[in-house]
Scaffold this motif. Structure first.
Motif, PDB file in Angstrom:
ATOM      1  N   TRP A  26       0.836  -1.202   0.000  1.00 13.38           N
ATOM      2  CA  TRP A  26       0.000   0.000   0.000  1.00 13.38           C
ATOM      3  C   TRP A  26       0.877   1.261   0.000  1.00 13.38           C
ATOM      4  O   TRP A  26       0.648   2.190  -0.778  1.00 13.38           O
ATOM      5  CB  TRP A  26      -0.906  -0.049   1.221  1.00 13.38           C
ATOM      6  CG  TRP A  26      -1.771   1.156   1.433  1.00 13.38           C
ATOM      7  CD1 TRP A  26      -1.896   2.256   0.624  1.00 13.38           C
ATOM      8  CD2 TRP A  26      -2.641   1.391   2.551  1.00 13.38           C
ATOM      9  NE1 TRP A  26      -2.790   3.145   1.160  1.00 13.38           N
ATOM     10  CE2 TRP A  26      -3.257   2.652   2.330  1.00 13.38           C
ATOM     11  CE3 TRP A  26      -2.959   0.668   3.685  1.00 13.38           C
ATOM     12  CZ2 TRP A  26      -4.161   3.174   3.242  1.00 13.38           C
ATOM     13  CZ3 TRP A  26      -3.869   1.195   4.593  1.00 13.38           C
ATOM     14  CH2 TRP A  26      -4.471   2.435   4.369  1.00 13.38           C
ATOM     15  N   GLN A  27       1.899   1.277   0.867  1.00 13.27           N
ATOM     16  CA  GLN A  27       2.784   2.435   0.950  1.00 13.27           C
ATOM     17  C   GLN A  27       3.495   2.676  -0.377  1.00 13.27           C
ATOM     18  O   GLN A  27       3.590   3.831  -0.856  1.00 13.27           O
ATOM     19  CB  GLN A  27       3.813   2.207   2.072  1.00 13.27           C
ATOM     20  CG  GLN A  27       4.817   3.330   2.259  1.00 13.27           C
ATOM     21  CD  GLN A  27       4.187   4.575   2.853  1.00 13.27           C
ATOM     22  OE1 GLN A  27       3.121   4.519   3.462  1.00 13.27           O
ATOM     23  NE2 GLN A  27       4.850   5.713   2.670  1.00 13.27           N
ATOM     24  N   LEU A  28       3.965   1.611  -0.992  1.00 15.24           N
ATOM     25  CA  LEU A  28       4.681   1.741  -2.261  1.00 15.24           C
ATOM     26  C   LEU A  28       3.765   2.232  -3.371  1.00 15.24           C
ATOM     27  O   LEU A  28       4.134   3.113  -4.161  1.00 15.24           O
ATOM     28  CB  LEU A  28       5.306   0.396  -2.639  1.00 15.24           C
ATOM     29  CG  LEU A  28       6.128   0.354  -3.930  1.00 15.24           C
ATOM     30  CD1 LEU A  28       7.329   1.282  -3.809  1.00 15.24           C
ATOM     31  CD2 LEU A  28       6.569  -1.065  -4.243  1.00 15.24           C
ATOM     32  N   ALA A  29       2.547   1.677  -3.422  1.00 16.93           N
ATOM     33  CA  ALA A  29       1.603   2.066  -4.477  1.00 16.93           C
ATOM     34  C   ALA A  29       1.168   3.516  -4.338  1.00 16.93           C
ATOM     35  O   ALA A  29       0.952   4.215  -5.335  1.00 16.93           O
ATOM     36  CB  ALA A  29       0.386   1.145  -4.450  1.00 16.93           C
ATOM     37  N   ALA A  30       1.052   4.014  -3.091  1.00 23.27           N
ATOM     38  CA  ALA A  30       0.556   5.368  -2.867  1.00 23.27           C
ATOM     39  C   ALA A  30       1.642   6.426  -2.981  1.00 23.27           C
ATOM     40  O   ALA A  30       1.338   7.618  -3.129  1.00 23.27           O
ATOM     41  CB  ALA A  30      -0.096   5.461  -1.488  1.00 23.27           C
ATOM     42  N   THR A  31       2.907   6.016  -2.901  1.00 24.36           N
ATOM     43  CA  THR A  31       3.994   7.007  -2.933  1.00 24.36           C
ATOM     44  C   THR A  31       4.801   6.971  -4.233  1.00 24.36           C
ATOM     45  O   THR A  31       5.171   8.015  -4.768  1.00 24.36           O
ATOM     46  CB  THR A  31       4.944   6.792  -1.744  1.00 24.36           C
ATOM     47  OG1 THR A  31       5.413   5.426  -1.738  1.00 24.36           O
ATOM     48  CG2 THR A  31       4.237   7.077  -0.437  1.00 24.36           C
ATOM     49  N   ALA A  32       5.090   5.768  -4.722  1.00 25.73           N
ATOM     50  CA  ALA A  32       5.928   5.673  -5.921  1.00 25.73           C
ATOM     51  C   ALA A  32       5.324   4.790  -6.994  1.00 25.73           C
ATOM     52  O   ALA A  32       5.935   4.590  -8.045  1.00 25.73           O
ATOM     53  CB  ALA A  32       7.326   5.137  -5.542  1.00 25.73           C
ATOM     54  N   GLY A  33       4.138   4.276  -6.745  1.00 28.50           N
ATOM     55  CA  GLY A  33       3.512   3.359  -7.686  1.00 28.50           C
ATOM     56  C   GLY A  33       2.456   4.035  -8.532  1.00 28.50           C
ATOM     57  O   GLY A  33       2.425   5.264  -8.673  1.00 28.50           O
ATOM     58  N   PRO A  34       1.541   3.245  -9.077  1.00 27.13           N
ATOM     59  CA  PRO A  34       0.524   3.783  -9.989  1.00 27.13           C
ATOM     60  C   PRO A  34      -0.473   4.722  -9.322  1.00 27.13           C
ATOM     61  O   PRO A  34      -1.159   5.478 -10.002  1.00 27.13           O
ATOM     62  CB  PRO A  34      -0.173   2.523 -10.511  1.00 27.13           C
ATOM     63  CG  PRO A  34       0.097   1.476  -9.473  1.00 27.13           C
ATOM     64  CD  PRO A  34       1.444   1.786  -8.931  1.00 27.13           C
ATOM     65  N   PRO A  41      -4.372   8.093   0.526  1.00 30.35           N
ATOM     66  CA  PRO A  41      -3.226   8.408   1.386  1.00 30.35           C
ATOM     67  C   PRO A  41      -2.297   7.201   1.484  1.00 30.35           C
ATOM     68  O   PRO A  41      -2.685   6.067   1.197  1.00 30.35           O
ATOM     69  CB  PRO A  41      -3.879   8.719   2.733  1.00 30.35           C
ATOM     70  CG  PRO A  41      -5.132   7.915   2.727  1.00 30.35           C
ATOM     71  CD  PRO A  41      -5.608   7.905   1.299  1.00 30.35           C
ATOM     72  N   SER A  42      -1.079   7.456   1.900  1.00 24.52           N
ATOM     73  CA  SER A  42      -0.148   6.351   2.092  1.00 24.52           C
ATOM     74  C   SER A  42      -0.508   5.582   3.359  1.00 24.52           C
ATOM     75  O   SER A  42      -1.286   6.056   4.200  1.00 24.52           O
ATOM     76  CB  SER A  42       1.281   6.881   2.197  1.00 24.52           C
ATOM     77  OG  SER A  42       1.449   7.622   3.396  1.00 24.52           O
ATOM     78  N   ALA A  43       0.074   4.398   3.478  1.00 20.41           N
ATOM     79  CA  ALA A  43      -0.191   3.579   4.661  1.00 20.41           C
ATOM     80  C   ALA A  43       0.279   4.279   5.929  1.00 20.41           C
ATOM     81  O   ALA A  43      -0.403   4.233   6.967  1.00 20.41           O
ATOM     82  CB  ALA A  43       0.494   2.223   4.511  1.00 20.41           C
ATOM     83  N   LEU A  44       1.426   4.957   5.860  1.00 21.66           N
ATOM     84  CA  LEU A  44       1.938   5.661   7.040  1.00 21.66           C
ATOM     85  C   LEU A  44       1.024   6.814   7.436  1.00 21.66           C
ATOM     86  O   LEU A  44       0.807   7.074   8.631  1.00 21.66           O
ATOM     87  CB  LEU A  44       3.354   6.161   6.774  1.00 21.66           C
ATOM     88  CG  LEU A  44       4.433   5.072   6.646  1.00 21.66           C
ATOM     89  CD1 LEU A  44       5.791   5.698   6.343  1.00 21.66           C
ATOM     90  CD2 LEU A  44       4.506   4.233   7.919  1.00 21.66           C
ATOM     91  N   GLU A  45       0.471   7.511   6.442  1.00 26.63           N
ATOM     92  CA  GLU A  45      -0.460   8.599   6.740  1.00 26.63           C
ATOM     93  C   GLU A  45      -1.734   8.064   7.388  1.00 26.63           C
ATOM     94  O   GLU A  45      -2.253   8.657   8.344  1.00 26.63           O
ATOM     95  CB  GLU A  45      -0.804   9.360   5.461  1.00 26.63           C
ATOM     96  CG  GLU A  45       0.341  10.199   4.901  1.00 26.63           C
ATOM     97  CD  GLU A  45       0.006  10.809   3.557  1.00 26.63           C
ATOM     98  OE1 GLU A  45       0.652  11.807   3.192  1.00 26.63           O
ATOM     99  OE2 GLU A  45      -0.904  10.282   2.877  1.00 26.63           O
TER     100      GLU A  45
END
Length: 263
Positions: A26-34, A41-45
């Motif tokens: 989830w974090q990867l997809a929301a920050t550097a992915g599609p 939001p990112s997983a951390l957010e």
């Protein structure tokens, strides 16, 4: 000292690894992915928003409202469903006469009657409780009646040959035989009751976490929205775990659970 049960530790470790992998994806997809740049939001957010919300009284009040609706409706459904199931399963005539109406009602989701219930009861906790009851008691009654109906006739006949009356056979043979069916129905209905209670607030305007989700969506606060979703997921895991624990404790005498304890 009690030995460590590896058969329980390994599934827990695998489950934790799966959850961490999902969060990392989830974090990867929301920050550097599609999905980078999307409203997601990112997983951390989302985790940060969940932690912040857990420190606010309104979140705990909404959680309490949701749990009260879910547990009250589930308890009422359990009492009515089990009693109705025992009455139906004890009579072959009643079993066959009610099979079609119950099977017809079983797949109808509570959301179908939501507008009517809101019109009658209003956007209240009572509305949510009734929806939970409606969404749970039919499945519980069907499972309970099936458990009673499937009681070994040889066991019934043996009890009668020892001079047991109908009430004693019901209490000492039939109900214990039906308990695994009833336990399974309650275990499945427990997380379902939480879902229905949330839907009652999200779509029906009732109190609880569903209303919190709706407010976060209306305000466009995506981090809080997904933070509440994470909290709901954790709450669902807790309810599911407690229902499984209660089922194991109540049915510890059943062969299925004795084998699990030995393993």
């Amino acid at each position: 000292m009690r030995p460590v049960n590896r058969s329980r530790i390994l599934p827990a470790l695998l489950g934790a690894a799966g959850a961490l992998t999902a969060l990392a994806g989830w974090q990867l997809a929301a920050t550097a992915g599609p999905l980078a740049g999307a409203p997601l939001p990112s997983a951390l957010e989302a985790l940060g928003a969940a932690g912040r919300l857990l420190g606010t009284p309104p979140l705990w009040q909404a959680t309490a409202d949701t749990l009260v609706m879910a547990l009250t409706g589930l308890l009422a459904a359990a009492v009515v469903g089990v009693l109705l199931g025992i009455a139906i399963g004890s009579s072959p005539l009643a079993m066959h006469a009610t099979r079609v109406p119950l099977e017809f009602l079983k797949p109808i989701p509570p959301i179908v009657i939501l507008p009517v219930v809101v019109l009658v009861l209003g956007p209240t906790a009572g509305m949510g409780t009734f929806l939970v009851f409606f969404g749970s008691f039919i499945a519980i009654s069907v499972q309970s009646s099936a458990g009673v109906f499937d009681t070994d006739p040889v066991a019934r006949a043996t009890g009668a040959s020892y001079g047991m009356g109908r009430a004693e056979i019901l209490a000492r043979i039939v109900i214990p035989s039906a308990l695994p069916y009833i336990g399974t129905a309650l275990r499945v209905a427990a997380p379902t009751s939480l879902v229905i209670a949330v839907v009652a607030g999200l779509l029906g305007g009732g109190p609880g976490l569903g209303q919190s989700l709706l407010m976060a969506q209306i305000s466009g606060n995506q981090a809080d929205l997904f933070g509440i979703v994470l909290i709901l997921g954790a709450l669902g895991l807790l309810i599911q775990g407690l229902s499984q624990w209660a089922e194991r404790r109540l049915l510890h005498w059943h062969p299925q659970y004795r084998k699990a304890e030995i393993a």
